[in-house]
Motif scaffolding. Structure first.
Motif, PDB file in Angstrom:
ATOM      1  N   ARG A  45       5.546   3.274   1.646  1.00  0.00           N
ATOM      2  CA  ARG A  45       4.773   1.895   1.598  1.00  0.00           C
ATOM      3  C   ARG A  45       4.267   1.849   3.107  1.00  0.00           C
ATOM      4  O   ARG A  45       5.043   2.330   4.316  1.00  0.00           O
ATOM      5  N   ILE A  46       3.135   1.528   3.395  1.00  0.00           N
ATOM      6  CA  ILE A  46       2.281   1.760   4.489  1.00  0.00           C
ATOM      7  C   ILE A  46       2.282   0.127   5.265  1.00  0.00           C
ATOM      8  O   ILE A  46       2.318  -0.717   4.732  1.00  0.00           O
ATOM      9  N   LYS A  47       2.501   0.167   6.512  1.00  0.00           N
ATOM     10  CA  LYS A  47       2.606  -1.235   7.311  1.00  0.00           C
ATOM     11  C   LYS A  47       1.225  -1.420   7.485  1.00  0.00           C
ATOM     12  O   LYS A  47       0.422  -0.768   7.965  1.00  0.00           O
ATOM     13  N   LEU A 106      -3.800   6.746  -3.870  1.00  0.00           N
ATOM     14  CA  LEU A 106      -3.705   5.505  -3.159  1.00  0.00           C
ATOM     15  C   LEU A 106      -3.534   4.541  -4.087  1.00  0.00           C
ATOM     16  O   LEU A 106      -4.028   4.221  -5.016  1.00  0.00           O
ATOM     17  N   GLU A 107      -2.377   3.780  -3.974  1.00  0.00           N
ATOM     18  CA  GLU A 107      -1.962   2.611  -4.722  1.00  0.00           C
ATOM     19  C   GLU A 107      -1.865   1.475  -3.776  1.00  0.00           C
ATOM     20  O   GLU A 107      -1.280   1.320  -2.717  1.00  0.00           O
ATOM     21  N   ILE A 108      -2.603   0.176  -4.443  1.00  0.00           N
ATOM     22  CA  ILE A 108      -2.531  -1.083  -3.673  1.00  0.00           C
ATOM     23  C   ILE A 108      -2.260  -2.001  -4.662  1.00  0.00           C
ATOM     24  O   ILE A 108      -2.667  -2.115  -5.835  1.00  0.00           O
ATOM     25  N   LYS A 109      -1.267  -2.931  -4.515  1.00  0.00           N
ATOM     26  CA  LYS A 109      -0.711  -4.048  -5.105  1.00  0.00           C
ATOM     27  C   LYS A 109      -0.737  -5.388  -4.356  1.00  0.00           C
ATOM     28  O   LYS A 109      -0.354  -5.324  -3.183  1.00  0.00           O
ATOM     29  N   GLY A 110      -1.038  -6.357  -4.943  1.00  0.00           N
ATOM     30  CA  GLY A 110      -1.121  -7.675  -4.320  1.00  0.00           C
ATOM     31  C   GLY A 110      -1.520  -8.960  -5.250  1.00  0.00           C
ATOM     32  O   GLY A 110      -1.664  -8.727  -6.471  1.00  0.00           O
ATOM     33  N   VAL A 111      -1.880  -9.866  -4.549  1.00  0.00           N
ATOM     34  CA  VAL A 111      -2.398 -11.199  -5.071  1.00  0.00           C
ATOM     35  C   VAL A 111      -3.793 -11.566  -4.429  1.00  0.00           C
ATOM     36  O   VAL A 111      -3.477 -11.765  -3.139  1.00  0.00           O
ATOM     37  N   VAL A 164       0.925  -1.285  -0.174  1.00  0.00           N
ATOM     38  CA  VAL A 164      -0.054  -0.015  -0.083  1.00  0.00           C
ATOM     39  C   VAL A 164       1.036   1.128  -0.017  1.00  0.00           C
ATOM     40  O   VAL A 164       1.696   1.366   0.954  1.00  0.00           O
ATOM     41  N   TYR A 165       0.789   2.029  -1.185  1.00  0.00           N
ATOM     42  CA  TYR A 165       1.346   3.172  -1.080  1.00  0.00           C
ATOM     43  C   TYR A 165       0.506   4.574  -1.165  1.00  0.00           C
ATOM     44  O   TYR A 165      -0.494   4.302  -1.536  1.00  0.00           O
ATOM     45  N   VAL A 166       0.837   5.657  -0.617  1.00  0.00           N
ATOM     46  CA  VAL A 166       0.243   6.902  -0.703  1.00  0.00           C
ATOM     47  C   VAL A 166       1.038   8.036  -1.323  1.00  0.00           C
ATOM     48  O   VAL A 166       2.166   8.257  -0.776  1.00  0.00           O
ATOM     49  N   SER A 219      -3.485 -11.459  -9.789  1.00  0.00           N
ATOM     50  CA  SER A 219      -2.613 -10.131  -9.221  1.00  0.00           C
ATOM     51  C   SER A 219      -3.615  -8.854  -9.461  1.00  0.00           C
ATOM     52  O   SER A 219      -4.412  -8.750 -10.534  1.00  0.00           O
ATOM     53  N   PHE A 220      -3.445  -8.117  -8.654  1.00  0.00           N
ATOM     54  CA  PHE A 220      -4.023  -6.707  -8.769  1.00  0.00           C
ATOM     55  C   PHE A 220      -2.810  -5.597  -8.474  1.00  0.00           C
ATOM     56  O   PHE A 220      -1.911  -5.530  -7.769  1.00  0.00           O
ATOM     57  N   GLU A 221      -3.284  -4.543  -9.277  1.00  0.00           N
ATOM     58  CA  GLU A 221      -2.650  -3.019  -9.135  1.00  0.00           C
ATOM     59  C   GLU A 221      -3.631  -2.010  -9.310  1.00  0.00           C
ATOM     60  O   GLU A 221      -4.206  -1.926 -10.292  1.00  0.00           O
ATOM     61  N   ARG A 222      -3.997  -1.458  -8.258  1.00  0.00           N
ATOM     62  CA  ARG A 222      -4.915  -0.376  -8.046  1.00  0.00           C
ATOM     63  C   ARG A 222      -4.469   0.939  -7.844  1.00  0.00           C
ATOM     64  O   ARG A 222      -3.753   1.104  -6.988  1.00  0.00           O
ATOM     65  N   LYS A 223      -4.765   1.916  -8.770  1.00  0.00           N
ATOM     66  CA  LYS A 223      -4.383   3.440  -8.316  1.00  0.00           C
ATOM     67  C   LYS A 223      -5.771   4.259  -8.108  1.00  0.00           C
ATOM     68  O   LYS A 223      -6.544   4.159  -9.074  1.00  0.00           O
TER      69      LYS A 223
END
Length: 145
Positions: A137-139, A72-77, A65-67, A96-100
């Motif tokens: 990157r967000i924890k 806001l950006e989210i990447k994962g599976v 997760v990035y801001v 897999s996904f990647e959303r902004k």
């Protein structure tokens, strides 16, 4: 020489692009294949809550997760395939996904909280009063039942 049936489709698509504009197909992509993960975005005057539907996540470190300012950006599976079983019907979208996500206003990079519980990633963001840009990157914190 046999005719390639997909060549006609490509030609048709190029003509549609010329007629409707190059972003014509992009408008339908979300209807044909909805984006994953699904999100709900809520806002108040100074706070944004983003609920992200990520079922079956066993390792929260596999989601990024990035801001950055107002994005806001989210990447994962998303992977739900049980061992020794064959998929018969699929309604929960996987892969897999990647959303902004465009946020309704710029947010602070230093005051963000993200937690994962019951298949939902909940990201709490706070309005930025002065301008700054830094992609961090967000924890994510796991909340046990």
């Amino acid at each position: 020489m046999p005719m390639d049936p997909f060549q006609n489709m490509q030609d048709w698509r190029k003509n549609m692009d010329r007629f409707f504009g190059e972003n014509f197909w992009g408008e339908f992509e979300g209807i044909i294949k909805p984006p994953i993960p699904h999100i709900n975005l809520y806002k108040s005057d100074n706070e944004i809550l983003c609920y992200v539907n990520i079922p079956g996540l066993e390792d929260i470190d596999k989601v990024d997760v990035y801001v950055d300012y107002a994005i806001l950006e989210i990447k994962g599976v998303i992977s739900l395939q049980p061992q020794h079983h064959q998929l018969v019907q699929e309604e929960i979208l996987q892969g897999s996904f990647e959303r902004k996500i465009d946020l309704p206003y710029p947010v602070r990079g230093d005051k963000i909280h993200a937690s994962y519980q019951n298949g939902l990633l909940i990201i709490q963001l706070h309005r930025l009063i002065h301008q700054e840009t830094s992609k961090n990157r967000i924890k994510i914190h796991s909340i046990e039942d």
